[in-house]
Every structure is written in structure tokens, then in C-alpha cells.
Design a protein around this motif. Sequence first.
Motif, PDB file in Angstrom:
ATOM      1  N   TRP A   1       0.841  -1.184   0.000  1.00 48.71           N
ATOM      2  CA  TRP A   1       0.000   0.000   0.000  1.00 48.71           C
ATOM      3  C   TRP A   1       0.884   1.243   0.000  1.00 48.71           C
ATOM      4  O   TRP A   1       1.843   1.334   0.751  1.00 48.71           O
ATOM      5  N   SER A   2       0.565   2.203  -0.853  1.00 47.84           N
ATOM      6  CA  SER A   2       1.263   3.491  -0.867  1.00 47.84           C
ATOM      7  C   SER A   2       0.239   4.583  -0.569  1.00 47.84           C
ATOM      8  O   SER A   2      -0.944   4.447  -0.888  1.00 47.84           O
ATOM      9  N   TRP A   3       0.699   5.650   0.060  1.00 48.41           N
ATOM     10  CA  TRP A   3      -0.183   6.734   0.481  1.00 48.41           C
ATOM     11  C   TRP A   3       0.213   8.047  -0.187  1.00 48.41           C
ATOM     12  O   TRP A   3       1.397   8.350  -0.327  1.00 48.41           O
ATOM     13  N   ILE A   4      -0.798   8.810  -0.572  1.00 48.25           N
ATOM     14  CA  ILE A   4      -0.580  10.174  -1.054  1.00 48.25           C
ATOM     15  C   ILE A   4      -1.663  11.048  -0.431  1.00 48.25           C
ATOM     16  O   ILE A   4      -2.662  10.545   0.101  1.00 48.25           O
ATOM     17  N   GLU A   5      -1.438  12.339  -0.473  1.00 47.98           N
ATOM     18  CA  GLU A   5      -2.500  13.241  -0.046  1.00 47.98           C
ATOM     19  C   GLU A   5      -2.786  14.235  -1.157  1.00 47.98           C
ATOM     20  O   GLU A   5      -1.926  14.551  -1.962  1.00 47.98           O
ATOM     21  N   ASP A   6      -4.025  14.673  -1.191  1.00 50.45           N
ATOM     22  CA  ASP A   6      -4.489  15.613  -2.193  1.00 50.45           C
ATOM     23  C   ASP A   6      -5.373  16.623  -1.470  1.00 50.45           C
ATOM     24  O   ASP A   6      -5.629  16.491  -0.271  1.00 50.45           O
ATOM     25  N   THR A   7      -5.844  17.617  -2.182  1.00 53.69           N
ATOM     26  CA  THR A   7      -6.789  18.560  -1.608  1.00 53.69           C
ATOM     27  C   THR A   7      -8.169  18.269  -2.181  1.00 53.69           C
ATOM     28  O   THR A   7      -8.292  17.789  -3.304  1.00 53.69           O
ATOM     29  N   THR A   8      -9.196  18.546  -1.396  1.00 46.95           N
ATOM     30  CA  THR A   8     -10.554  18.287  -1.886  1.00 46.95           C
ATOM     31  C   THR A   8     -10.955  19.275  -2.970  1.00 46.95           C
ATOM     32  O   THR A   8     -11.812  18.972  -3.790  1.00 46.95           O
ATOM     33  N   THR A   9     -10.324  20.455  -2.986  1.00 43.44           N
ATOM     34  CA  THR A   9     -10.555  21.429  -4.047  1.00 43.44           C
ATOM     35  C   THR A   9      -9.254  21.603  -4.818  1.00 43.44           C
ATOM     36  O   THR A   9      -8.251  22.065  -4.257  1.00 43.44           O
ATOM     37  N   TYR A  10      -9.259  21.222  -6.085  1.00 41.57           N
ATOM     38  CA  TYR A  10      -8.052  21.267  -6.904  1.00 41.57           C
ATOM     39  C   TYR A  10      -7.404  22.653  -6.859  1.00 41.57           C
ATOM     40  O   TYR A  10      -8.060  23.670  -7.070  1.00 41.57           O
ATOM     41  N   GLY A  11      -6.108  22.676  -6.577  1.00 37.14           N
ATOM     42  CA  GLY A  11      -5.337  23.912  -6.586  1.00 37.14           C
ATOM     43  C   GLY A  11      -5.485  24.775  -5.346  1.00 37.14           C
ATOM     44  O   GLY A  11      -4.850  25.824  -5.249  1.00 37.14           O
ATOM     45  N   ASP A  12      -6.303  24.353  -4.381  1.00 33.75           N
ATOM     46  CA  ASP A  12      -6.512  25.136  -3.158  1.00 33.75           C
ATOM     47  C   ASP A  12      -5.867  24.413  -1.988  1.00 33.75           C
ATOM     48  O   ASP A  12      -6.453  23.514  -1.398  1.00 33.75           O
ATOM     49  N   ASP A  13      -4.641  24.827  -1.647  1.00 28.92           N
ATOM     50  CA  ASP A  13      -3.932  24.125  -0.563  1.00 28.92           C
ATOM     51  C   ASP A  13      -4.502  24.444   0.816  1.00 28.92           C
ATOM     52  O   ASP A  13      -4.053  23.908   1.821  1.00 28.92           O
ATOM     53  N   GLY A  14      -5.515  25.283   0.896  1.00 25.70           N
ATOM     54  CA  GLY A  14      -6.199  25.552   2.151  1.00 25.70           C
ATOM     55  C   GLY A  14      -7.442  24.701   2.334  1.00 25.70           C
ATOM     56  O   GLY A  14      -8.068  24.731   3.389  1.00 25.70           O
TER      57      GLY A  14
END
Length: 92
Positions: free
Chosen positions: A60-73
Motif C-alpha cells: 500500500w502506498s499513500w498520497i495526499e491531495d486537496t478536496t478542491t483542486y489547486g486550493d492548498d487551504g
Amino acid sequence: MMPTAQMSSSGGPWRLYVALMGSTKWPDYRWERPTPVPTIAERRTVLATLGYEQVPGSEWSWIEDTTTYGDDGSPVLLIAAVEVRESRGGAS
């Protein structure tokens, strides 16, 4: 190309699904809890129920993303992935 099982959560329930290219319906399962993160044993059981198994030697590999593309907040979306194959014994 091997199918990939992915598991994701944005702080709520966890969802595990098998991404099948060319298909409009992906096998999936949902844990109705935000914590703890489903264990590897729980994931293996769900994969078997869906008719799949982890490819030997894959991890298993893990990544994180944002729920709103391009919005790191925006809230973080955690995604885990592993290569899978159809179970040798079929769905259990």
C-alpha cells in the motif's frame, strides 16, 4: 495493466474501491468511521469479499491531495493504493 484498489477519506468514512478501467461500476466498500484507519487485515478481507486480492509483493502506498483542486487551504484527502488481481478462488 493490473487493476488498482484505492482507499480514500477526507476525514469522514473510509471507502475502498477497485478502479476498473473501461467500467462504469467499480466494486466498493465503505467503513462508516473516520478512525481508526482500516487495518491491512480489514482491507484484505474486504478485497476478498469483492473478489480481489493484493498482488504478491505489492505494498500500500499513500498520497495526499486537496478536496478542491489547486486550493492548498482546502481539506486534505488521503488516498492509499495497491495493485490487485482477481482472487484465485473467486469471491468469498
